[in-house]
Design an enzyme around this catalytic site. Structure first.
Site, PDB file in Angstrom:
ATOM      1  N   HIS A 121      42.450  30.151  39.171  1.00  0.00           N
ATOM      2  CA  HIS A 121      41.602  31.112  39.887  1.00  0.00           C
ATOM      3  C   HIS A 121      40.378  31.490  39.066  1.00  0.00           C
ATOM      4  CE1 HIS A 121      42.639  35.017  37.899  1.00  0.00           C
ATOM      5  NE2 HIS A 121      43.866  34.541  37.786  1.00  0.00           N
ATOM      6  N   HIS A 130      44.291  41.332  30.284  1.00  0.00           N
ATOM      7  CA  HIS A 130      43.535  42.363  31.011  1.00  0.00           C
ATOM      8  C   HIS A 130      42.898  43.362  30.055  1.00  0.00           C
ATOM      9  CE1 HIS A 130      45.117  41.918  35.409  1.00  0.00           C
ATOM     10  NE2 HIS A 130      44.834  40.750  34.849  1.00  0.00           N
ATOM     11  N   GLU A 190      42.123  35.969  43.291  1.00  0.00           N
ATOM     12  CA  GLU A 190      43.542  36.050  42.929  1.00  0.00           C
ATOM     13  C   GLU A 190      43.937  37.462  42.538  1.00  0.00           C
ATOM     14  OE1 GLU A 190      46.987  35.918  40.010  1.00  0.00           O
ATOM     15  OE2 GLU A 190      44.950  36.673  39.791  1.00  0.00           O
ATOM     16  N   ASP A 228      47.636  29.231  34.914  1.00  0.00           N
ATOM     17  CA  ASP A 228      47.245  30.625  34.730  1.00  0.00           C
ATOM     18  C   ASP A 228      47.606  31.019  33.299  1.00  0.00           C
ATOM     19  OD1 ASP A 228      46.515  33.357  35.220  1.00  0.00           O
ATOM     20  OD2 ASP A 228      47.151  33.143  37.308  1.00  0.00           O
TER      21      ASP A 228
END
Length: 356
Positions: A65, A321, A211, A234
């Site tokens: 993604h 993240h 995504e 991923d």
């Protein structure tokens, strides 16, 4: 890793690709992938496909993604400060006091996420972690009207951090989730094309969108592409640093190779083939178990139409993240090798079915 590949990765990671606004990153990806494809195209929402050995069988989809977590302009105060809305899994606590870029139709606008100095904080209570609606951005505008000449509601916002190399083939960036996936599938086409691999399968490298807000692009492109088998790339949580429970999250280490996930959406026959290819090519693999979902595009792809035989390959990623995600380029380099080996292993018209 070869110099041209590192340059591609650096450019891909540094190019902003916030959720729902992936166009700039997709251009970078297509410009690179088209050199190794028979054809390339994009769909209505910007999912991009590069095809090698068109007309072959089975049709293999290699997917990553393109989008990164981000924020969006949500409200502008009378004093010209910008409040935000979350796009994907942004951690408000680590976003404070960061430099950001607001991406407008007229070009980038620089800003900083405000942070009250500790000298001015009340100390009678334990401070609470901020919520996303607590964050405000200072773009240097003194009034709302001046700010509105620069930005508008809905403009996406990304952090200003960029790709850098640490040591021992470790790299740091804000958006390895999931530029490494789109990088890996494009590099797979390169390996197949330059190696003049004898392919029976049609190989479709896919860079899909959105995504981070619901696996949305993967649903679109898996439905329209109609692959027979799909491999998803991923990132996954590395657990080799302080504060992470291996008993809860597994033992995944940066530098020990990519991971292969077992269970759920991961087709056992596809997983077994990947293990055989890895063994033959001496590619080290780590292993992960899943329960109800994988948290990746695999969850959307595998149940599309009548079911698509799918498997998930992941890159160990520390501090996911965050602006300082850390991965191993050595691990990353092994993923295209594994994908290419799988593609070459496919026999004409081969199907993957659970043995009953």
């Amino acid at each position: 890793m070869r110099e041209q590949s590192i340059h591609f990765l650096r450019t891909l990671v540094n190019t902003p690709s916030p959720v729902g606004h992936e166009v700039r990153g997709q251009r970078v990806w297509l410009n690179y992938a088209k050199a190794f494809a028979d054809e390339t195209y994009s769909d209505a929402y910007g999912n991009c496909v590069a095809v090698l050995n068109k007309g072959g069988s089975p049709r293999l989809m290699l997917a990553g993604h393109a989008d990164e977590i981000a924020m969006a302009v949500n409200y502008i105060t009378d004093e010209g400060f910008v409040y935000v809305r979350r796009l994907g899994g942004v951690d408000a606590a680590i976003t404070k006091a960061q430099r950001v870029v607001i991406h407008t139709r007229n070009g980038p606008v620089k800003g900083v996420v405000g942070n009250v100095a500790p000298h001015l904080m009340k100390e009678d209570k334990e401070p609470k972690p901020p919520k996303i609606h607590d964050l405000f951005i200072d773009i240097g505008a003194s009034k709302r009207k001046k700010a509105e000449k620069l930005v508008q509601i809905g403009d996406p916002i990304t952090l200003a951090d960029e790709f850098d190399l640490l040591r021992n083939e470790l790299a740091v960036a804000r958006a390895f989730d999931n530029r490494i996936g789109t990088f890996a599938v494009a590099e797979t086409l390169r390996l197949l094309k330059e190696g003049k691999a004898k392919l029976q399968a049609e190989v479709c490298a896919v860079s899909n969108v959105q995504e981070e807000v619901g696996l949305l692009g993967a649903r679109q492109i898996a439905y329209s592409l109609k692959p027979d088998v799909a491999l998803v790339v991923d990132v996954t949580h590395a657990t080799d640093y302080p504060g992470v429970s291996k008993a809860q999250h597994g033992d995944v280490r940066v530098g020990d190779g990519p991971t292969l996930t077992h269970g759920g959406c991961n087709h056992p026959e596809v997983v077994a083939r990947l293990e055989a290819v890895a063994e033959a090519k001496k590619i080290p693999l780590q292993h992960e178990a899943m329960s109800s979902t994988s948290g990746t595009d695999t969850d959307a792809i595998f149940w599309t139409r009548g079911g698509i035989a799918s498997a998930l390959i992941s890159l160990p990623d520390r501090y996911m993240h965050s602006p300082v995600e850390v991965v191993s380029l050595k691990d990353l380099e092994k993923i295209p090798e594994l994908l290419a080996g799988f593609a070459v292993s496919l026999k004409k018209g081969e199907e993957f079915k659970v043995r009953i």
